[in-house]
Design an enzyme around this catalytic site. Structure first.
Site, PDB file in Angstrom:
ATOM      1  N   ARG A 169      30.899 -13.222 -38.618  1.00 52.06           N
ATOM      2  CA  ARG A 169      30.782 -14.202 -39.702  1.00 52.06           C
ATOM      3  C   ARG A 169      30.368 -13.489 -40.976  1.00 52.06           C
ATOM      4  O   ARG A 169      29.349 -12.799 -40.999  1.00 52.06           O
ATOM      5  CB  ARG A 169      29.753 -15.284 -39.361  1.00 52.06           C
ATOM      6  CG  ARG A 169      30.217 -16.302 -38.349  1.00 52.06           C
ATOM      7  CD  ARG A 169      29.274 -17.494 -38.285  1.00 52.06           C
ATOM      8  NE  ARG A 169      27.962 -17.132 -37.798  1.00 52.06           N
ATOM      9  CZ  ARG A 169      27.587 -17.196 -36.520  1.00 52.06           C
ATOM     10  NH1 ARG A 169      28.436 -17.611 -35.603  1.00 52.06           N
ATOM     11  NH2 ARG A 169      26.367 -16.861 -36.162  1.00 52.06           N
ATOM     12  N   HIS A 228      39.660 -15.089 -42.238  1.00 50.61           N
ATOM     13  CA  HIS A 228      40.262 -16.410 -42.034  1.00 50.61           C
ATOM     14  C   HIS A 228      39.166 -17.456 -41.837  1.00 50.61           C
ATOM     15  O   HIS A 228      37.997 -17.123 -41.609  1.00 50.61           O
ATOM     16  CB  HIS A 228      41.205 -16.394 -40.832  1.00 50.61           C
ATOM     17  CG  HIS A 228      40.530 -15.988 -39.554  1.00 50.61           C
ATOM     18  ND1 HIS A 228      40.306 -14.674 -39.206  1.00 50.61           N
ATOM     19  CD2 HIS A 228      39.996 -16.727 -38.536  1.00 50.61           C
ATOM     20  CE1 HIS A 228      39.696 -14.618 -38.028  1.00 50.61           C
ATOM     21  NE2 HIS A 228      39.487 -15.853 -37.612  1.00 50.61           N
TER      22      HIS A 228
END
Length: 320
Positions: free
Chosen positions: A194, A174
């Protein structure tokens, strides 16, 4: 019931919306997040006023135990508050990221994974959120997609407006896009992997660390279920947005006095005020609350009355 001092986080992608939204003057800039109710070690909320002013959330739990959390929750979570509630202001695109499940997080030495939800408070023109993939992704593609930036082409982007709600289970890739202003409710965890960050550099000129391998092991590559939550707002009645084992969240839009009966519940309740103002009264306390405030109601509360000044909107979240 308690209110807490917000914890403002200066972040590279942060903006200037949070402090005015909360009616707070500050010289701090690039505020990306306000941690409203947090038991995360190193960033614990502190009670703002009343008899318990100055206590951390953990100290509050040590003092009140199951009277605060509820018997079932206290047996499960002890003196760790199980939710983290934030406001997020994205002045730039946030990284493409993923969070681990509870199981994977525990394997890696943490208490909780991170299932979460977003409720959109504001959206600039063209603002969007990515929630899941727009097709099933072959894990063998993953590193190439990340390396070339083509990961953006397989994300499920949604243009957003205030009131839009998104559920993000652990394992779902997301990203929050530029111009989005959201309330976030999540498990008590600060674990973020990340996998793509636009080759963005920090203030020292270094690209931010990626977690390509850790993310790979956390991603659900089959997850394409990222559309907004469907619901219809009904005046003066709580409307359910999300129900999970980790939290349940309802939305309120109130223009008349309403009473909420918690006598059969065995859980704390957090109320996040998203618009307007109201007086909230429990069997032992009363507070006037306004847009941008978050309050914590103990499990010992039997009923709650909300009297709006005009129209009052809020999120109600708890664990049952």
């Amino acid at each position: 019931m308690w209110t807490f001092n917000p914890i403002f986080k200066t972040i590279i992608w942060g903006g200037e919306k949070i402090a005015p939204f909360k009616g707070i003057k500050t010289e701090q800039t690039s505020i990306g997040e306000s941690w409203e109710i947090s038991g995360v070690e190193g960033s614990e909320s502190v009670v703002a006023d009343g008899a318990d002013a100055g206590l951390t959330l953990t100290q509050l739990l040590e003092r009140y135990g199951a009277k605060l959390l509820g018997e079932k929750n206290y047996r499960k979570y002890g003196n760790t508050f199980p939710l983290l509630i934030k406001f997020i202001d994205a002045c730039q695109d946030l990284s493409v990221q993923v969070h681990p499940t509870d199981e994977l997080a525990r394997e890696r030495g943490a208490k909780f994974g991170k299932t979460e939800m977003w409720y959109v408070l504001g959206a600039e023109n063209g603002a969007r959120l990515a929630n899941g993939f727009n097709r099933k992704v072959n894990p063998a593609e993953y590193e190439k997609l990340v390396e070339t930036g083509e990961i953006m082409d397989v994300l499920n982007f949604n243009n957003i407006k205030p009131g839009d709600t998104f559920f993000i289970p652990a394992g779902r890739v997301h990203a929050i896009g530029k111009g989005a202003f959201v309330a976030e409710i999540q498990e008590t965890s600060d674990i973020t992997y990340r996998l793509y960050d636009y080759k963005r550099k920090d203030k020292d000129g270094n690209e931010r660390q990626l977690h390509t391998k850790e993310a790979f092991e956390a991603i659900n590559f089959d997850d394409t279920e990222g559309k907004p939550v469907e619901y219809n707002m009904i005046r003066d009645i709580p409307v359910n947005l999300v129900t999970t084992p980790f939290f349940t969240t309802n939305v309120w839009q109130i223009d008349h006095e309403v009473m909420r009966d918690y006598s059969e519940w065995d859980t704390f309740v957090a109320i996040i005020c998203t618009k307007g103002s109201a007086t909230i009264t429990t069997d032992t306390d009363s507070k006037h609350v306004k847009e941008g405030m978050s309050i914590l109601i103990p499990a010992s509360c039997k009923k709650l009355t909300i009297v709006p000044d005009k129209v009052f909107e809020a999120l109600e979240t708890y664990i049952k």
